[in-house]
Design an enzyme around this catalytic site. Structure first.
Site, PDB file in Angstrom:
ATOM      1  CG  ASP A  30      -2.049   0.984   1.131  1.00 30.96           C
ATOM      2  OD1 ASP A  30      -3.206   0.538   1.005  1.00 30.96           O
ATOM      3  OD2 ASP A  30      -1.779   2.204   1.177  1.00 30.96           O
ATOM      4  N   GLY A  93     -15.663   3.126   3.380  1.00 32.09           N
ATOM      5  CA  GLY A  93     -14.322   3.691   3.314  1.00 32.09           C
ATOM      6  C   GLY A  93     -13.553   3.327   2.054  1.00 32.09           C
ATOM      7  CD  GLN A  94     -14.538   0.019  -3.116  1.00 30.28           C
ATOM      8  OE1 GLN A  94     -15.700  -0.258  -2.795  1.00 30.28           O
ATOM      9  NE2 GLN A  94     -13.920  -0.541  -4.142  1.00 30.28           N
ATOM     10  CG  HIS A 100      -8.372  -2.662  -2.611  1.00 28.69           C
ATOM     11  ND1 HIS A 100      -9.225  -1.939  -3.422  1.00 28.69           N
ATOM     12  CD2 HIS A 100      -8.290  -1.972  -1.449  1.00 28.69           C
ATOM     13  CE1 HIS A 100      -9.629  -0.861  -2.790  1.00 28.69           C
ATOM     14  NE2 HIS A 100      -9.079  -0.850  -1.567  1.00 28.69           N
ATOM     15  CG  LEU A 101      -8.286  -9.313   1.594  1.00 33.75           C
ATOM     16  CD1 LEU A 101      -9.679  -9.034   2.160  1.00 33.75           C
ATOM     17  CD2 LEU A 101      -8.065 -10.819   1.477  1.00 33.75           C
ATOM     18  CG  HIS A 102      -6.928  -2.818   2.940  1.00 27.62           C
ATOM     19  ND1 HIS A 102      -6.141  -1.678   2.821  1.00 27.62           N
ATOM     20  CD2 HIS A 102      -8.106  -2.520   2.345  1.00 27.62           C
ATOM     21  CE1 HIS A 102      -6.838  -0.738   2.189  1.00 27.62           C
ATOM     22  NE2 HIS A 102      -8.031  -1.217   1.901  1.00 27.62           N
TER      23      HIS A 102
HETATM   24  P1  DGP Z   1      -9.570   1.672   0.151  1.00 25.77           P
HETATM   25  O1  DGP Z   1      -9.702   2.931   0.957  1.00 25.77           O
HETATM   26  O2  DGP Z   1     -10.057   0.445   0.899  1.00 25.77           O
HETATM   27  O3  DGP Z   1     -10.196   1.814  -1.219  1.00 25.77           O
HETATM   28  O4  DGP Z   1      -8.023   1.448  -0.044  1.00 25.77           O
HETATM   29  C1  DGP Z   1      -7.291   1.981  -1.108  1.00 25.77           C
HETATM   30  C2  DGP Z   1      -5.842   1.864  -0.732  1.00 25.77           C
HETATM   31  O5  DGP Z   1      -5.073   2.017  -1.891  1.00 25.77           O
HETATM   32  C3  DGP Z   1      -5.367   2.911   0.266  1.00 25.77           C
HETATM   33  O6  DGP Z   1      -4.934   2.265   1.472  1.00 25.77           O
HETATM   34  C4  DGP Z   1      -4.202   3.605  -0.416  1.00 25.77           C
HETATM   35  C5  DGP Z   1      -3.877   2.678  -1.566  1.00 25.77           C
HETATM   36  N1  DGP Z   1      -3.439   3.334  -2.785  1.00 25.77           N
HETATM   37  C6  DGP Z   1      -4.054   4.366  -3.404  1.00 25.77           C
HETATM   38  N2  DGP Z   1      -3.397   4.679  -4.530  1.00 25.77           N
HETATM   39  C7  DGP Z   1      -2.338   3.818  -4.609  1.00 25.77           C
HETATM   40  C8  DGP Z   1      -1.297   3.649  -5.559  1.00 25.77           C
HETATM   41  O7  DGP Z   1      -1.174   4.341  -6.570  1.00 25.77           O
HETATM   42  N3  DGP Z   1      -0.391   2.667  -5.305  1.00 25.77           N
HETATM   43  C9  DGP Z   1      -0.487   1.875  -4.180  1.00 25.77           C
HETATM   44  N4  DGP Z   1       0.468   0.944  -4.026  1.00 25.77           N
HETATM   45  N5  DGP Z   1      -1.458   2.003  -3.285  1.00 25.77           N
HETATM   46  C10 DGP Z   1      -2.376   2.969  -3.499  1.00 25.77           C
END
Ligand code: DGP
Length: 114
Positions: A30, A93-94, A100-102
């Site tokens: 992330d 919170g998306q 995507h699975l955190h």
């Molecule tokens: P969510 O809020 O559940 O949709 O999580 C989206 C996540 O994606 C957030 O934790 C930050 C991450 N993220 C956003 N843009 C990018 C990116 O360009 N690259 C990476 N590696 N992560 C990203």
């Protein structure tokens, strides 16, 4: 989905620190980590939200869970424990509309989440 951020990562158009990949999924760090380990597991195929899954996607979701398990093993957090989260839509919170699975670990998680 030409403009989807995570589709661009899948196609290699945007850089990402990939930690694991299979034919169907990729896992990468992330950009804004919320824990010492914070990896996102995504399907290569564009699916916008959890609400868009169909019964045909059940094997794919299994692959995502298995990839999370493998990420935890590779990151050395499997035994101590970790958290997996999939946010759905605005109130969930998306922020990126490609499922995507955190996978979060390396510190004690608290409950309830914010
Ligand atoms: P969510 O809020 O559940 O949709 O999580 C989206 C996540 O994606 C957030 O934790 C930050 C991450 N993220 C956003 N843009 C990018 C990116 O360009 N690259 C990476 N590696 N992560 C990203």
């Amino acid at each position: 989905m030409a403009e989807c951020l995570f589709c661009r990562i899948v196609r290699g158009e945007l850089p990402a620190q990939i930690v694991h990949e299979t034919d169907a999924v990729i896992a990468f760090r992330d950009l804004h980590p919320q824990a010492p380990t914070h990896v996102l597991v995504i399907p290569r195929r564009h699916i916008a939200t959890l609400n868009d899954l169909t019964a045909d996607d059940a094997p794919l979701m299994g692959e995502i869970a298995l990839a999370a398990q493998e990420v935890a093993r590779l990151e050395g957090i499997a035994e101590r424990g970790y958290r997996t989260i999939m946010n759905c839509n605005l109130a969930g919170g998306q922020t990126v509309y490609h499922i995507h699975l955190h996978v979060l670990g390396g510190r004690q998680m608290t409950w309830p989440p914010g």
